[in-house]
Motif scaffolding. Structure first.
Motif, PDB file in Angstrom:
ATOM      1  N   TYR A  24      74.493  -3.778 -40.216  1.00 47.82           N
ATOM      2  CA  TYR A  24      74.613  -3.249 -38.863  1.00 47.82           C
ATOM      3  C   TYR A  24      74.467  -1.732 -38.819  1.00 47.82           C
ATOM      4  N   SER A  25      74.973  -1.038 -39.817  1.00 47.16           N
ATOM      5  CA  SER A  25      74.818   0.416 -39.811  1.00 47.16           C
ATOM      6  C   SER A  25      73.360   0.801 -40.016  1.00 47.16           C
ATOM      7  N   LYS A  26      72.636   0.069 -40.853  1.00 49.39           N
ATOM      8  CA  LYS A  26      71.209   0.341 -41.043  1.00 49.39           C
ATOM      9  C   LYS A  26      70.427   0.044 -39.771  1.00 49.39           C
ATOM     10  N   VAL A  27      70.721  -1.073 -39.154  1.00 53.54           N
ATOM     11  CA  VAL A  27      70.029  -1.450 -37.918  1.00 53.54           C
ATOM     12  C   VAL A  27      70.232  -0.375 -36.865  1.00 53.54           C
ATOM     13  N   ASN A  28      71.455   0.072 -36.675  1.00 54.56           N
ATOM     14  CA  ASN A  28      71.737   1.070 -35.648  1.00 54.56           C
ATOM     15  C   ASN A  28      71.073   2.407 -35.948  1.00 54.56           C
ATOM     16  N   SER A  29      71.000   2.787 -37.202  1.00 52.20           N
ATOM     17  CA  SER A  29      70.385   4.070 -37.526  1.00 52.20           C
ATOM     18  C   SER A  29      68.874   4.025 -37.367  1.00 52.20           C
ATOM     19  N   LEU A  30      68.273   2.890 -37.574  1.00 46.88           N
ATOM     20  CA  LEU A  30      66.820   2.774 -37.480  1.00 46.88           C
ATOM     21  C   LEU A  30      66.351   2.392 -36.086  1.00 46.88           C
ATOM     22  N   ARG A  31      67.244   1.865 -35.261  1.00 47.41           N
ATOM     23  CA  ARG A  31      66.876   1.364 -33.940  1.00 47.41           C
ATOM     24  C   ARG A  31      66.229   2.437 -33.074  1.00 47.41           C
ATOM     25  N   ASN A  32      66.734   3.659 -33.123  1.00 49.61           N
ATOM     26  CA  ASN A  32      66.220   4.714 -32.261  1.00 49.61           C
ATOM     27  C   ASN A  32      64.734   4.956 -32.448  1.00 49.61           C
ATOM     28  N   GLN A  33      64.233   4.788 -33.659  1.00 47.85           N
ATOM     29  CA  GLN A  33      62.813   5.004 -33.927  1.00 47.85           C
ATOM     30  C   GLN A  33      61.945   4.045 -33.122  1.00 47.85           C
ATOM     31  N   PHE A  34      62.435   2.860 -32.860  1.00 48.38           N
ATOM     32  CA  PHE A  34      61.623   1.813 -32.267  1.00 48.38           C
ATOM     33  C   PHE A  34      62.027   1.444 -30.848  1.00 48.38           C
ATOM     34  N   GLU A  35      63.056   2.097 -30.323  1.00 50.12           N
ATOM     35  CA  GLU A  35      63.641   1.660 -29.062  1.00 50.12           C
ATOM     36  C   GLU A  35      62.633   1.644 -27.907  1.00 50.12           C
ATOM     37  N   VAL A  36      61.809   2.649 -27.778  1.00 53.84           N
ATOM     38  CA  VAL A  36      60.852   2.697 -26.670  1.00 53.84           C
ATOM     39  C   VAL A  36      59.851   1.548 -26.770  1.00 53.84           C
ATOM     40  N   ASP A  37      59.317   1.318 -27.971  1.00 53.28           N
ATOM     41  CA  ASP A  37      58.374   0.213 -28.163  1.00 53.28           C
ATOM     42  C   ASP A  37      59.036  -1.128 -27.908  1.00 53.28           C
ATOM     43  N   VAL A  38      60.279  -1.272 -28.329  1.00 54.92           N
ATOM     44  CA  VAL A  38      61.003  -2.526 -28.137  1.00 54.92           C
ATOM     45  C   VAL A  38      61.244  -2.778 -26.652  1.00 54.92           C
ATOM     46  N   ILE A  39      61.670  -1.767 -25.919  1.00 52.81           N
ATOM     47  CA  ILE A  39      61.912  -1.925 -24.484  1.00 52.81           C
ATOM     48  C   ILE A  39      60.616  -2.303 -23.773  1.00 52.81           C
ATOM     49  N   ALA A  40      59.517  -1.683 -24.153  1.00 57.21           N
ATOM     50  CA  ALA A  40      58.222  -2.016 -23.553  1.00 57.21           C
ATOM     51  C   ALA A  40      57.837  -3.463 -23.847  1.00 57.21           C
ATOM     52  N   SER A  41      58.050  -3.918 -25.066  1.00 56.20           N
ATOM     53  CA  SER A  41      57.719  -5.300 -25.431  1.00 56.20           C
ATOM     54  C   SER A  41      58.612  -6.304 -24.720  1.00 56.20           C
ATOM     55  N   ILE A  42      59.900  -5.984 -24.595  1.00 62.77           N
ATOM     56  CA  ILE A  42      60.824  -6.867 -23.876  1.00 62.77           C
ATOM     57  C   ILE A  42      60.403  -6.963 -22.410  1.00 62.77           C
ATOM     58  N   THR A  43      60.071  -5.839 -21.815  1.00 62.97           N
ATOM     59  CA  THR A  43      59.661  -5.827 -20.406  1.00 62.97           C
ATOM     60  C   THR A  43      58.394  -6.657 -20.209  1.00 62.97           C
ATOM     61  N   LYS A  44      57.423  -6.466 -21.068  1.00 66.43           N
ATOM     62  CA  LYS A  44      56.167  -7.225 -20.996  1.00 66.43           C
ATOM     63  C   LYS A  44      56.435  -8.727 -21.143  1.00 66.43           C
ATOM     64  N   ALA A  45      57.291  -9.087 -22.084  1.00 69.22           N
ATOM     65  CA  ALA A  45      57.635 -10.494 -22.303  1.00 69.22           C
ATOM     66  C   ALA A  45      58.387 -11.064 -21.100  1.00 69.22           C
ATOM     67  N   ALA A  46      59.286 -10.279 -20.516  1.00 65.21           N
ATOM     68  CA  ALA A  46      60.062 -10.743 -19.359  1.00 65.21           C
ATOM     69  C   ALA A  46      59.150 -11.018 -18.165  1.00 65.21           C
ATOM     70  N   VAL A  47      58.164 -10.170 -17.964  1.00 64.66           N
ATOM     71  CA  VAL A  47      57.204 -10.388 -16.872  1.00 64.66           C
ATOM     72  C   VAL A  47      56.450 -11.707 -17.091  1.00 64.66           C
ATOM     73  N   ALA A  48      56.052 -11.974 -18.335  1.00 69.38           N
ATOM     74  CA  ALA A  48      55.338 -13.219 -18.649  1.00 69.38           C
ATOM     75  C   ALA A  48      56.218 -14.446 -18.438  1.00 69.38           C
ATOM     76  N   VAL A  49      57.474 -14.369 -18.873  1.00 71.79           N
ATOM     77  CA  VAL A  49      58.391 -15.505 -18.710  1.00 71.79           C
ATOM     78  C   VAL A  49      58.725 -15.711 -17.233  1.00 71.79           C
ATOM     79  N   LYS A  50      58.911 -14.628 -16.492  1.00 71.59           N
ATOM     80  CA  LYS A  50      59.200 -14.729 -15.066  1.00 71.59           C
ATOM     81  C   LYS A  50      58.039 -15.413 -14.342  1.00 71.59           C
TER      82      LYS A  50
END
Length: 88
Positions: free
Chosen positions: A56-82
């Protein structure tokens, strides 16, 4: 215990509910997991080998690097599922 983990999965799951809060869509378990699966399929896997307690400490420290890309992918996926939920 040494564990092999795709930490991108943890990042997606940690950010998922927050992103979906702002979207007008079904939030049943099936739809939420469909969004997670689509987002993860769109993102590159990031595997780490770690002791269980360090995960969990590794995940949290590395998450910031990818957060913008992850949010964009989640949003894109949510639009498709909706647009095409797998239930009535």
């Amino acid at each position: 215990m040494v564990t092999l983990k795709n930490y991108m999965e943890e990042v997606v799951l940690n950010l998922l509910r927050g992103v979906l809060e702002d979207m007008d869509m079904c939030k049943c378990e099936l739809c939420v997991m469909d969004v997670a699966a689509l987002a993860l399929n769109d993102l590159p896997p990031k595997y780490i080998v770690t002791e269980k307690g360090e995960l969990y400490s590794k995940v949290n420290s590395l998450r910031n690097q990818f957060e913008v890309d992850v949010i964009a992918s989640i949003t894109k996926a949510a639009v498709a599922v909706k647009k095409s939920p797998r239930h009535n």
